[in-house]
Scaffold this motif. Structure first.
Motif, PDB file in Angstrom:
ATOM      1  N   PHE A  97       0.879  -1.181   0.000  1.00 35.81           N
ATOM      2  CA  PHE A  97       0.000   0.000   0.000  1.00 35.81           C
ATOM      3  C   PHE A  97       0.910   1.222   0.000  1.00 35.81           C
ATOM      4  O   PHE A  97       1.472   1.578   1.039  1.00 35.81           O
ATOM      5  CB  PHE A  97      -0.900   0.009   1.237  1.00 35.81           C
ATOM      6  CG  PHE A  97      -2.053  -0.959   1.157  1.00 35.81           C
ATOM      7  CD1 PHE A  97      -3.274  -0.553   0.631  1.00 35.81           C
ATOM      8  CD2 PHE A  97      -1.919  -2.267   1.603  1.00 35.81           C
ATOM      9  CE1 PHE A  97      -4.351  -1.431   0.557  1.00 35.81           C
ATOM     10  CE2 PHE A  97      -2.988  -3.155   1.531  1.00 35.81           C
ATOM     11  CZ  PHE A  97      -4.210  -2.729   1.008  1.00 35.81           C
ATOM     12  N   LYS A  99       1.528   5.233  -0.819  1.00 39.62           N
ATOM     13  CA  LYS A  99       0.952   6.552  -1.108  1.00 39.62           C
ATOM     14  C   LYS A  99       2.118   7.511  -1.316  1.00 39.62           C
ATOM     15  O   LYS A  99       2.865   7.797  -0.349  1.00 39.62           O
ATOM     16  CB  LYS A  99       0.113   7.045   0.072  1.00 39.62           C
ATOM     17  CG  LYS A  99      -1.108   6.201   0.379  1.00 39.62           C
ATOM     18  CD  LYS A  99      -1.795   6.731   1.636  1.00 39.62           C
ATOM     19  CE  LYS A  99      -2.989   5.877   1.993  1.00 39.62           C
ATOM     20  NZ  LYS A  99      -3.590   6.283   3.272  1.00 39.62           N
ATOM     21  N   VAL A 107      -7.867   5.164   1.606  1.00 34.45           N
ATOM     22  CA  VAL A 107      -8.565   3.873   1.682  1.00 34.45           C
ATOM     23  C   VAL A 107      -9.846   4.134   2.475  1.00 34.45           C
ATOM     24  O   VAL A 107      -9.795   4.676   3.587  1.00 34.45           O
ATOM     25  CB  VAL A 107      -7.676   2.807   2.366  1.00 34.45           C
ATOM     26  CG1 VAL A 107      -8.467   1.542   2.663  1.00 34.45           C
ATOM     27  CG2 VAL A 107      -6.483   2.474   1.476  1.00 34.45           C
ATOM     28  N   HIS A 110     -13.708   0.059   5.584  1.00 33.97           N
ATOM     29  CA  HIS A 110     -14.125  -1.261   5.099  1.00 33.97           C
ATOM     30  C   HIS A 110     -13.741  -2.349   6.095  1.00 33.97           C
ATOM     31  O   HIS A 110     -12.973  -2.107   7.035  1.00 33.97           O
ATOM     32  CB  HIS A 110     -13.471  -1.567   3.733  1.00 33.97           C
ATOM     33  CG  HIS A 110     -11.983  -1.738   3.815  1.00 33.97           C
ATOM     34  ND1 HIS A 110     -11.109  -0.696   4.009  1.00 33.97           N
ATOM     35  CD2 HIS A 110     -11.214  -2.857   3.763  1.00 33.97           C
ATOM     36  CE1 HIS A 110      -9.866  -1.152   4.063  1.00 33.97           C
ATOM     37  NE2 HIS A 110      -9.902  -2.466   3.921  1.00 33.97           N
ATOM     38  N   ASP A 112     -12.017  -6.090   5.766  1.00 40.75           N
ATOM     39  CA  ASP A 112     -11.269  -6.840   4.741  1.00 40.75           C
ATOM     40  C   ASP A 112     -12.004  -8.083   4.243  1.00 40.75           C
ATOM     41  O   ASP A 112     -12.034  -8.370   3.041  1.00 40.75           O
ATOM     42  CB  ASP A 112      -9.924  -7.314   5.306  1.00 40.75           C
ATOM     43  CG  ASP A 112      -8.948  -6.170   5.535  1.00 40.75           C
ATOM     44  OD1 ASP A 112      -9.053  -5.139   4.850  1.00 40.75           O
ATOM     45  OD2 ASP A 112      -8.073  -6.328   6.401  1.00 40.75           O
ATOM     46  N   THR A 126      -4.133  -9.760   9.549  1.00 37.17           N
ATOM     47  CA  THR A 126      -3.225  -8.982   8.705  1.00 37.17           C
ATOM     48  C   THR A 126      -2.085  -8.448   9.549  1.00 37.17           C
ATOM     49  O   THR A 126      -2.318  -7.874  10.623  1.00 37.17           O
ATOM     50  CB  THR A 126      -3.955  -7.797   8.047  1.00 37.17           C
ATOM     51  OG1 THR A 126      -4.889  -8.300   7.093  1.00 37.17           O
ATOM     52  CG2 THR A 126      -2.971  -6.870   7.326  1.00 37.17           C
ATOM     53  N   TRP A 128       0.676  -5.709   9.123  1.00 38.19           N
ATOM     54  CA  TRP A 128       0.945  -4.544   8.246  1.00 38.19           C
ATOM     55  C   TRP A 128       2.272  -3.931   8.700  1.00 38.19           C
ATOM     56  O   TRP A 128       2.381  -3.403   9.806  1.00 38.19           O
ATOM     57  CB  TRP A 128      -0.203  -3.552   8.379  1.00 38.19           C
ATOM     58  CG  TRP A 128      -0.326  -2.472   7.343  1.00 38.19           C
ATOM     59  CD1 TRP A 128      -1.226  -2.427   6.328  1.00 38.19           C
ATOM     60  CD2 TRP A 128       0.417  -1.228   7.268  1.00 38.19           C
ATOM     61  NE1 TRP A 128      -1.086  -1.252   5.611  1.00 38.19           N
ATOM     62  CE2 TRP A 128      -0.089  -0.503   6.159  1.00 38.19           C
ATOM     63  CE3 TRP A 128       1.454  -0.666   8.012  1.00 38.19           C
ATOM     64  CZ2 TRP A 128       0.401   0.754   5.788  1.00 38.19           C
ATOM     65  CZ3 TRP A 128       1.953   0.582   7.637  1.00 38.19           C
ATOM     66  CH2 TRP A 128       1.426   1.269   6.539  1.00 38.19           C
ATOM     67  N   HIS A 193      -4.091  -6.619  12.496  1.00 35.13           N
ATOM     68  CA  HIS A 193      -5.533  -6.330  12.585  1.00 35.13           C
ATOM     69  C   HIS A 193      -6.395  -7.489  12.127  1.00 35.13           C
ATOM     70  O   HIS A 193      -6.003  -8.299  11.282  1.00 35.13           O
ATOM     71  CB  HIS A 193      -5.913  -5.006  11.914  1.00 35.13           C
ATOM     72  CG  HIS A 193      -5.859  -4.959  10.418  1.00 35.13           C
ATOM     73  ND1 HIS A 193      -4.829  -4.386   9.703  1.00 35.13           N
ATOM     74  CD2 HIS A 193      -6.751  -5.357   9.477  1.00 35.13           C
ATOM     75  CE1 HIS A 193      -5.085  -4.450   8.407  1.00 35.13           C
ATOM     76  NE2 HIS A 193      -6.253  -5.045   8.238  1.00 35.13           N
TER      77      HIS A 193
HETATM   78  O1  LIG Z   1      -2.486   0.858   3.902  1.00 36.09           O
HETATM   79  C1  LIG Z   1      -3.605   1.334   4.046  1.00 36.09           C
HETATM   80  O2  LIG Z   1      -3.792   2.545   4.117  1.00 36.09           O
HETATM   81  C2  LIG Z   1      -4.803   0.434   4.173  1.00 36.09           C
HETATM   82  C3  LIG Z   1      -4.436  -1.007   4.290  1.00 36.09           C
HETATM   83  C4  LIG Z   1      -5.605  -1.913   4.502  1.00 36.09           C
HETATM   84  O3  LIG Z   1      -6.738  -1.570   4.319  1.00 36.09           O
HETATM   85  C5  LIG Z   1      -5.320  -3.277   4.922  1.00 36.09           C
HETATM   86  O4  LIG Z   1      -4.153  -3.656   5.045  1.00 36.09           O
HETATM   87  O5  LIG Z   1      -6.293  -4.043   5.175  1.00 36.09           O
END
Ligand SMILES: O=C(O)CCC(=O)C(=O)O
Length: 285
Positions: A97, A99, A107, A110, A112, A126, A128, A193
């Motif tokens: 992801f 930016k 994003v 939502h 997932d 997840t 991250w 998450h």
């Molecule tokens: O990186 C982001 O800003 C969103 C990532 C995301 O939605 C996710 O990892 O489920």
């Protein structure tokens, strides 16, 4: 020594649906990972895939680039994942992801699991990983604590060009944004998450690119419920259920046989994603 989560950390994850920050990689190691990403970008260009590169790294990047697999399987990362999922762990997807500095990419809110055909499972997490500074200003993720205790809710497609999600998916209920927690991370730190947590992220108003690498891990008990077949890499323990087609790690960036398999996997997974779209349209309107 294993770097397992403490009982308090596991309890916090189960209560809130997330956990952060967890120190995983030192800054020198993050620099090396970023260098690997740039090398992969060059390999993709050499293979005539320059334009497709951003899309190729947005899902299943572990099938195309060895370094992504190596990061996903670093013991200090998998020890944390094992604390949540138990000893048998599959890697389903690795997703960048990114930016760029001063861009409007966002994003939307939502959950997932709405899109993946994996059901409402608690057996997915997840991890991250921040590969840059990740602040409110640069568009960090935001989580609504405890929202994973809800079921999967209807989503609608916004098809917003600035949305990093493929169809601009957005949960079709009021989100208590004032309750949301900002997931600020330093390079090399990780957040975990749950697949049903409400989450989103804003634009990058900072001078630096914001780079995250999200790994979707499952237990072998999870099944693809929509597509006829689905694929994963076994990264810990055993897979007694055999619900997944196992894929071996790549040995070099963008090998043509890996690309061929990658495209077949995306095609096979499309059914689950498209089916999700139909259900959302049905339930949202
Ligand atoms: O990186 C982001 O800003 C969103 C990532 C995301 O939605 C996710 O990892 O489920």
């Amino acid at each position: 020594m294993k770097q397992s989560l403490t009982t308090e950390q596991i309890d916090a994850y189960r209560r809130d649906g997330y956990l952060f920050p967890l120190d995983v990689f030192a800054s020198g190691h993050v620099d090396a990972i970023r260098a690997e990403l740039e090398a992969a970008r060059r390999s993709a260009a050499d293979a005539g895939l320059e334009a497709e590169f951003p899309k190729l790294i947005r899902a299943n990047a572990q099938y195309l680039m060895p370094f992504v697999y190596h990061v996903a399987t670093a013991p200090q990362l998998l020890d944390r994942v094992e604390s949540i999922l138990g000893p048998d762990v599959l890697l389903w997807s690795a997703e960048f992801f990114i930016k760029a500095a001063h861009t409007d990419k966002i994003v939307s809110w939502h959950q997932d699991l709405t899109y993946w055909g994996l059901g409402e499972t608690d057996d997915e997490v997840t991890a991250w990983l921040a590969l840059s500074e990740v602040k409110v200003e640069s568009g960090c993720m935001r989580f609504v604590p405890g929202s994973h205790h809800q079921k999967l809710l209807p989503h609608r497609d916004t098809f917003d060009d600035n949305n990093l999600l493929s169809r601009g998916q957005q949960v079709a209920v009021e989100v208590e944004e004032d309750q949301a927690v900002d997931v600020e991370l330093h390079p090399g730190q990780l957040s975990l998450h749950h697949g049903r947590i409400f989450h989103a992220s804003g634009p990058n108003q900072s001078d630096q690119d914001r780079i995250g690498l999200a790994f979707r891990f499952l237990t072998p008990a999870v099944k693809q419920q929509v597509s006829e077949r689905d694929y994963a890499m076994q990264v810990r323990g055993i897979d007694a259920q055999q619900n997944w087609i196992h894929v071996a790690p790549p040995t070099r960036n963008f090998a043509s046989s890996d690309l061929e398999l990658y495209r077949r996997i995306r095609e096979d997974q499309r059914e689950a994603l498209a089916n999700g779209a139909a259900q959302e349209m049905h339930s949202a309107y």
